[in-house]
Design a protein around this motif. Sequence first.
Motif, PDB file in Angstrom:
ATOM      1  N   LEU A  96      -6.943  41.868   2.417  1.00 50.04           N
ATOM      2  CA  LEU A  96      -7.081  42.074   0.975  1.00 50.04           C
ATOM      3  C   LEU A  96      -6.169  43.198   0.482  1.00 50.04           C
ATOM      4  CD1 LEU A  96     -10.984  41.791   0.631  1.00 50.04           C
ATOM      5  CD2 LEU A  96      -9.290  40.109  -0.117  1.00 50.04           C
ATOM      6  N   VAL A  97      -6.141  44.296   1.233  1.00 50.70           N
ATOM      7  CA  VAL A  97      -5.288  45.426   0.846  1.00 50.70           C
ATOM      8  C   VAL A  97      -3.817  45.044   0.914  1.00 50.70           C
ATOM      9  CG1 VAL A  97      -4.576  47.770   1.472  1.00 50.70           C
ATOM     10  CG2 VAL A  97      -6.997  47.139   1.531  1.00 50.70           C
ATOM     11  N   LEU A  98      -3.421  44.338   1.982  1.00 50.85           N
ATOM     12  CA  LEU A  98      -2.036  43.894   2.121  1.00 50.85           C
ATOM     13  C   LEU A  98      -1.648  42.973   0.969  1.00 50.85           C
ATOM     14  CD1 LEU A  98       0.575  43.662   3.826  1.00 50.85           C
ATOM     15  CD2 LEU A  98      -0.513  41.752   5.047  1.00 50.85           C
ATOM     16  N   ALA A  99      -2.554  42.076   0.600  1.00 46.66           N
ATOM     17  CA  ALA A  99      -2.254  41.128  -0.479  1.00 46.66           C
ATOM     18  C   ALA A  99      -2.103  41.842  -1.815  1.00 46.66           C
ATOM     19  CB  ALA A  99      -3.359  40.081  -0.575  1.00 46.66           C
ATOM     20  N   PHE A 100      -2.904  42.878  -2.034  1.00 45.24           N
ATOM     21  CA  PHE A 100      -2.783  43.602  -3.294  1.00 45.24           C
ATOM     22  C   PHE A 100      -1.403  44.244  -3.416  1.00 45.24           C
ATOM     23  CE2 PHE A 100      -3.205  47.292  -6.063  1.00 45.24           C
ATOM     24  CZ  PHE A 100      -3.855  46.740  -7.163  1.00 45.24           C
ATOM     25  N   GLY A 101      -0.925  44.846  -2.320  1.00 42.05           N
ATOM     26  CA  GLY A 101       0.389  45.475  -2.342  1.00 42.05           C
ATOM     27  C   GLY A 101       1.513  44.474  -2.500  1.00 42.05           C
ATOM     28  N   LEU A 102       1.470  43.393  -1.703  1.00 36.93           N
ATOM     29  CA  LEU A 102       2.521  42.381  -1.797  1.00 36.93           C
ATOM     30  C   LEU A 102       2.463  41.632  -3.119  1.00 36.93           C
ATOM     31  CD1 LEU A 102       2.548  40.778   1.787  1.00 36.93           C
ATOM     32  CD2 LEU A 102       4.179  42.405   0.817  1.00 36.93           C
ATOM     33  N   GLY A 103       1.242  41.284  -3.559  1.00 35.46           N
ATOM     34  CA  GLY A 103       1.101  40.512  -4.781  1.00 35.46           C
ATOM     35  C   GLY A 103       1.588  41.265  -5.999  1.00 35.46           C
ATOM     36  N   ALA A 104       1.293  42.571  -6.041  1.00 33.05           N
ATOM     37  CA  ALA A 104       1.740  43.366  -7.182  1.00 33.05           C
ATOM     38  C   ALA A 104       3.256  43.304  -7.334  1.00 33.05           C
ATOM     39  CB  ALA A 104       1.290  44.816  -7.012  1.00 33.05           C
ATOM     40  N   LEU A 105       3.949  43.102  -6.227  1.00 26.91           N
ATOM     41  CA  LEU A 105       5.417  43.041  -6.247  1.00 26.91           C
ATOM     42  C   LEU A 105       5.926  41.626  -6.502  1.00 26.91           C
ATOM     43  CD1 LEU A 105       8.158  44.453  -5.762  1.00 26.91           C
ATOM     44  CD2 LEU A 105       7.872  43.923  -3.328  1.00 26.91           C
ATOM     45  N   ILE A 106       5.515  40.663  -5.663  1.00 26.66           N
ATOM     46  CA  ILE A 106       6.160  39.348  -5.712  1.00 26.66           C
ATOM     47  C   ILE A 106       5.646  38.483  -6.857  1.00 26.66           C
ATOM     48  CG2 ILE A 106       6.600  39.391  -3.247  1.00 26.66           C
ATOM     49  CD1 ILE A 106       4.399  37.441  -2.800  1.00 26.66           C
ATOM     50  N   LEU A 107       4.483  38.805  -7.431  1.00 26.32           N
ATOM     51  CA  LEU A 107       3.990  38.006  -8.557  1.00 26.32           C
ATOM     52  C   LEU A 107       4.732  38.315  -9.862  1.00 26.32           C
ATOM     53  CD1 LEU A 107       0.195  37.939  -7.798  1.00 26.32           C
ATOM     54  CD2 LEU A 107       1.668  35.948  -8.090  1.00 26.32           C
ATOM     55  N   ARG A 108       5.686  39.210  -9.797  1.00 24.77           N
ATOM     56  CA  ARG A 108       6.563  39.416 -10.955  1.00 24.77           C
ATOM     57  C   ARG A 108       7.578  38.285 -11.061  1.00 24.77           C
ATOM     58  NH1 ARG A 108       5.324  44.122 -13.119  1.00 24.77           N
ATOM     59  NH2 ARG A 108       4.212  45.642 -11.838  1.00 24.77           N
ATOM     60  N   ARG A 109       7.599  37.429 -10.058  1.00 22.42           N
ATOM     61  CA  ARG A 109       8.413  36.217 -10.095  1.00 22.42           C
ATOM     62  C   ARG A 109       7.490  35.020  -9.902  1.00 22.42           C
ATOM     63  NH1 ARG A 109      11.135  39.164 -12.116  1.00 22.42           N
ATOM     64  NH2 ARG A 109      13.230  39.906 -11.634  1.00 22.42           N
ATOM     65  N   LYS A 110       7.899  33.870 -10.413  1.00 20.86           N
ATOM     66  CA  LYS A 110       7.079  32.672 -10.258  1.00 20.86           C
ATOM     67  C   LYS A 110       7.967  31.504  -9.882  1.00 20.86           C
ATOM     68  CE  LYS A 110       7.106  31.967 -15.279  1.00 20.86           C
ATOM     69  NZ  LYS A 110       6.273  31.851 -16.492  1.00 20.86           N
ATOM     70  N   GLY A 111       7.333  30.345  -9.691  1.00 24.80           N
ATOM     71  CA  GLY A 111       8.106  29.165  -9.329  1.00 24.80           C
ATOM     72  C   GLY A 111       8.711  29.291  -7.946  1.00 24.80           C
ATOM     73  N   LEU A 112       9.941  28.814  -7.801  1.00 24.36           N
ATOM     74  CA  LEU A 112      10.607  28.804  -6.507  1.00 24.36           C
ATOM     75  C   LEU A 112      10.781  30.204  -5.949  1.00 24.36           C
ATOM     76  CD1 LEU A 112      12.060  27.187  -4.301  1.00 24.36           C
ATOM     77  CD2 LEU A 112      14.158  27.370  -5.657  1.00 24.36           C
ATOM     78  N   TYR A 113      11.048  31.184  -6.829  1.00 19.98           N
ATOM     79  CA  TYR A 113      11.254  32.551  -6.346  1.00 19.98           C
ATOM     80  C   TYR A 113       9.983  33.108  -5.717  1.00 19.98           C
ATOM     81  CZ  TYR A 113      15.667  32.412  -8.852  1.00 19.98           C
ATOM     82  OH  TYR A 113      16.925  32.073  -9.282  1.00 19.98           O
ATOM     83  N   PHE A 114       8.839  32.842  -6.333  1.00 17.00           N
ATOM     84  CA  PHE A 114       7.579  33.277  -5.743  1.00 17.00           C
ATOM     85  C   PHE A 114       7.393  32.635  -4.368  1.00 17.00           C
ATOM     86  CE2 PHE A 114       3.193  31.983  -4.858  1.00 17.00           C
ATOM     87  CZ  PHE A 114       2.578  33.216  -4.732  1.00 17.00           C
ATOM     88  N   SER A 115       7.635  31.339  -4.269  1.00 17.66           N
ATOM     89  CA  SER A 115       7.459  30.633  -3.003  1.00 17.66           C
ATOM     90  C   SER A 115       8.345  31.224  -1.917  1.00 17.66           C
ATOM     91  CB  SER A 115       7.778  29.146  -3.193  1.00 17.66           C
ATOM     92  OG  SER A 115       6.952  28.566  -4.175  1.00 17.66           O
TER      93      SER A 115
END
Length: 840
Positions: A96-115
């Motif tokens: 959960l902690v790892l996802a919060f850190g990674l998600g805060a960063l990579i969810l600034r992109r969506k679509g193919l870039y997020f994938s």
Amino acid sequence: MNARGFLAHPALWASLVLSGLTLLWLSLGAPIGLITQIAIYTLYGMGVNLLVGYTGLVPFGASVFFGCASYAAAFFVLGRISNDVFGIVLAVLFSLVLAFGLGALILRRKGLYFSLLTLACSQIAFEVAFKWTAVTGGENGLQGVARASFASDLSFHLFVLAAVVAGICLLWRLVHSPFGRALQAVRDNEQRARSLGFNVYLLRLGSFVLMAGFVGFSGALLTFLLQGVYANNLSWQHAGDALLMTVLGGVHHFLGPLWGAITFIILENRLSAITENWWLIFAPILILFALLSPEGIQGLAQRLIGKQRWTLTRGSIPPRPALIEPYVSAAQAMDPDKPILETRKLSKQFGSLVTAREIDLQVKPFVLHSIIGPNGAGKTTFYNMLTGVLRPTSGQVFFEGSEVTRLPMHARARLGMGRSFQILSIFPNLSAFENVRIAVQAQRIGARGLLRDAHADQAINARTWSILDAVGLADQAAELAQDLPHGAKRLLEIGVTLAIEAKLLLLDEPLAGLAEADRIVVADLIRKLAQRHAVLLIEHDIDRVLAISDRISVLHQGRMIADGKPAEVARNPEVIAAYLGAAQDGERASAPAVTRRAGATSPVLLNAEGIAVGYGGSTVLSGVDLTIREGEAVALLGRNGVGKTTTLRALTGSLPLDAGSISFAGTDLRKLRPFEINRLGISLVPEGRRLFPNLTVTENLLLAQRPGGITLEEAFALFPRLRTRQAAKAENLSGGERQMVAIARALMVPSKLVLLDEPFEGLAPAVVNEVMEALVKLRGRVAMVIVEHHAELVLPIVDRAYVLVNGQVAFAGEAAQLEHDEALQARLLGVVETQDTRAA
């Protein structure tokens, strides 16, 4: 939960299926670990589907949490924590902690870039795990992870089954919570969710973290199944395993990952025993499912029994109350003399293009205030600035006296600024009830509440029923929004807009695409809503706007040219000039003299009879008849939004007919594709030119050239200016030069009929003259249909004219007749308030 709900609960079915597989495997004497693995990967897939099926995000590398949690569980147990169950809990918390850190960063992109970002994270974790031998064991992994709490494989298997079923129960509760239903709204229509007040970024981050929790739990369970952990679960070869299982089972079905995991793991086990190249057998199976059953295994089963629907959530809605409470507006306490919305010198500029120029506007409560203007006037841009879609270049927006210029869309919605959209904007895969309930929820509780049932909130349900009843959709509440007729969809969109406790309703073309009966219903509803709200309306049906509005503002070329009562606006000289095209600055294009073709002297080239066409269930054209003769020039006129471009799309085959027929040179066009219609001799010069910007003028022309079309030399003779610009890239041309290239390109093919959509739009008078002279030269050589907003530019150079009004032909006759009948032009093309329109 009642007995029916218990029997339909997916956790019950998952437990029965997994228990059945367990008994079968035990009876066969086969190792039970395979069924344990299926249960683990079922939960892994369901976690991934929380993003794919419920949120609309596709993670190629969710394995980063699966693999990292596996290592975390091993580290905890091999370290100071000997309790395996506690190690699993800590691994989930780590995930959960790892996802919060990674998600805060990579969810600034969506679509193919997020994938791709999720895949990159997984691959980085793999490289670390594979090469940091001193800590992770490298290629050999970490082995000898004790499973102290479970003496046998069977006891651990039973624990996994219980844990997985508990996880499924929790996930089912999450997707039915206010948070889970908000995720589905984001999946269906992100922009609409923002306009209702949801912070989409935070919703996605929440779903990303929850996904990691379920996936991390699965990874930790796998560590104790194998009693070790290895890096290969992080590699790109296995990063998409859970996603593949989910798609195979059906991403739009809650139990899809279960069927996918069973199929994938059993086939992998059996096929790999036969050959190490088992993917050569398995891959064709996947291809067949992708082609024949996009909804996966469960979708195929539904098709066989003849009952298809998504099963991500329950298919029911809360019961209708015996007595629906009357709708009460949140805006009724407003001061009618105090503006609810005000703009001060609001401007928007895109580079050198100015689309809004110092617009000052005041909107008061309980007033139906309409905004009208020709195509390209800047109406939708203005709405986008009001609602936070676009940030103004300069100027200010005030709502209830407070400046909101820099507030995001969702924050403005929470203040009571409700908006509908020019293109119908609802949640198509949710019921009509859920569309409105989501909007009510957005204003009252947002997405708060992970474990409560969203349908158990009686206050929200009661408000939802009140709004559905107010817009006339209470009887259709249980129907999927995508299955409603177009008129009902427009009513639903208005209901969704009302549901956020809106004080100001910004309605963008709510009558677009409606049949006349539906126009009357929707217009009547808008008139009633204006008695209890402030309403700002954009609409192209000028007659009806004049009939129902209290106040009208007129935009033209990004600036406000008139504001006042309907009668005053209708008589305003600037408004008349904007709609009918009269010169305002002394400079104007002048049509060259032409000899008109007298009557029906040449053979019919194109004949359209009774054509009806629309978009997504709407009706744009209804019963339109057109006849074009060889070599004839015909004008297709009408106010903006009446179906002129739609007519051209129907003639070129890019929009299928709902009714009627079209024949061209004796060939039925109804079953032909656009490129086949073009090869018959129909060419389109689209609005906006649509050149290839990185190709030169010559390259743009040669790309279209076919035997029988004009040559480059003929193109340059038609447009001499292009000869000197032939080496220039299209992106560096002026608007007039681009239009010339677009027309010449249409002639590079052997065209018998050229359709020109707004060929004079945005051109200076001198350039209009050049283009007009070229069109005059083409008279008699090819037939032409010219769609043009300014009638005075095109009527002098054509033989006949059609005028569309609300998707139907209101005039068909000689161009000279319409050219010289100013009263008829004003009635069909201008802004005219009559007694008849007031009674409409």
